[in-house]
Design an enzyme around this catalytic site. Sequence first.
Site, PDB file in Angstrom:
ATOM      1  N   HIS A  76     -42.074 -86.820 -32.755  1.00  0.00           N
ATOM      2  CA  HIS A  76     -42.491 -88.304 -32.812  1.00  0.00           C
ATOM      3  C   HIS A  76     -42.448 -89.264 -31.872  1.00  0.00           C
ATOM      4  CE1 HIS A  76     -42.351 -91.915 -35.823  1.00  0.00           C
ATOM      5  NE2 HIS A  76     -41.660 -92.290 -34.927  1.00  0.00           N
ATOM      6  N   GLU A  77     -41.438 -89.203 -31.173  1.00  0.00           N
ATOM      7  CA  GLU A  77     -41.334 -90.087 -29.969  1.00  0.00           C
ATOM      8  C   GLU A  77     -42.483 -89.766 -28.750  1.00  0.00           C
ATOM      9  OE1 GLU A  77     -40.012 -92.884 -30.400  1.00  0.00           O
ATOM     10  OE2 GLU A  77     -38.857 -92.305 -31.917  1.00  0.00           O
ATOM     11  N   HIS A  97     -45.654 -91.636 -29.542  1.00  0.00           N
ATOM     12  CA  HIS A  97     -45.687 -92.849 -29.036  1.00  0.00           C
ATOM     13  C   HIS A  97     -45.659 -93.000 -27.637  1.00  0.00           C
ATOM     14  CE1 HIS A  97     -44.684 -94.566 -32.846  1.00  0.00           C
ATOM     15  NE2 HIS A  97     -43.255 -94.089 -32.846  1.00  0.00           N
TER      16      HIS A  97
END
Length: 350
Positions: free
Chosen positions: A17-18, A21
């Site tokens: 997920h990170e 980003h």
Amino acid sequence: MSFLVSLLVLSALIFFHELGHYFAARAMGVYIEVFSIGFGQKIVSFRKWGTEWRIALIPLGGYVKMKGQDDADPTKKSYDKDSYNVKTPAQKIFILLAGPLANFVLAFFLYLFIAFGGPNILSPVIGQVVKDSPAFVAGLETNDTIRSINSIEISTWEEMAKIIESSEGALDIEIVRNGYMQQISLMPKTTQTTNMFNEVIEKKMIGIGSAGVTHKLELGAEETLSYAIDQTVHASTLIFTGLKKLIVGEVPAKELGGVISIVKLTSDASEAGWMSVLFFAALISVNLGVLNLLPIPALDGGHIMFNLYELIFKREVNERIMINLTIAGWVILFSLMGLGIYNDINRLIG
């Protein structure tokens, strides 16, 4: 060992997920100060590509700290050219969406890997036959295998259930019993039951339960791709539906689970085999993607909401309003986490 697997799975999903980003921010020219898996005191860290990569003590999430963005203090801003603050609302939304998107993409590839391995699926083999039900009256027995319904070939329990539920009139069922084919006719009965959300619903049933017999689903190249897409969409729809039911009160708050449930269920899945772990990891990955899109200021969805406002009205959200909403968002988020953990403890005690 199973507990360690749970933590590794959860950390891996947060990492992806990170990472979404991270790559999106780098593509937009934003400097990344910290990439952390976990919160609180850092355990280990190293510096690479200008970023501090760390693992922190509390493995309940993670974050990418971009230059000019600080959820703990929204007033801290930087207007350097490599800062998050100087990017357009559209660029910021792209960065924010990349995290949840990474979870959906990861889930797709997990389901794809499962499809290549041949997922186990319930066979249409009868276990329990409910007394006085249409199946009981018609003479269906334990260990009967349903081959077709109304001349439609059946290969899975799910296919059989869908046909029965949507049927009109009597059913002509072809079964295999002790190696011999037999024909049985019966009329489904609309019966009260509970769905996966513990809601009482009515649907057509014939009064049978599965024997728990499974078989591997053999998929071709095109079917493998369709399976991965369908499972990702199905999981997303399921989670969106569950959230909607929680919000409107159709599902009681006591059904909400927390991190303890996630760890326990992943642990149980690991004991059932790696295929079960992959299934559950894909579901949690979709869950993370969906939850982070909620319009809560502490989450990606809340930041997207602020940037959409700026994109539409050509001005930033009032600073005081943003601070208050961010604080409210953290209160909501920690309240939900607390409720989930409270429910988890109650289940464990129960």
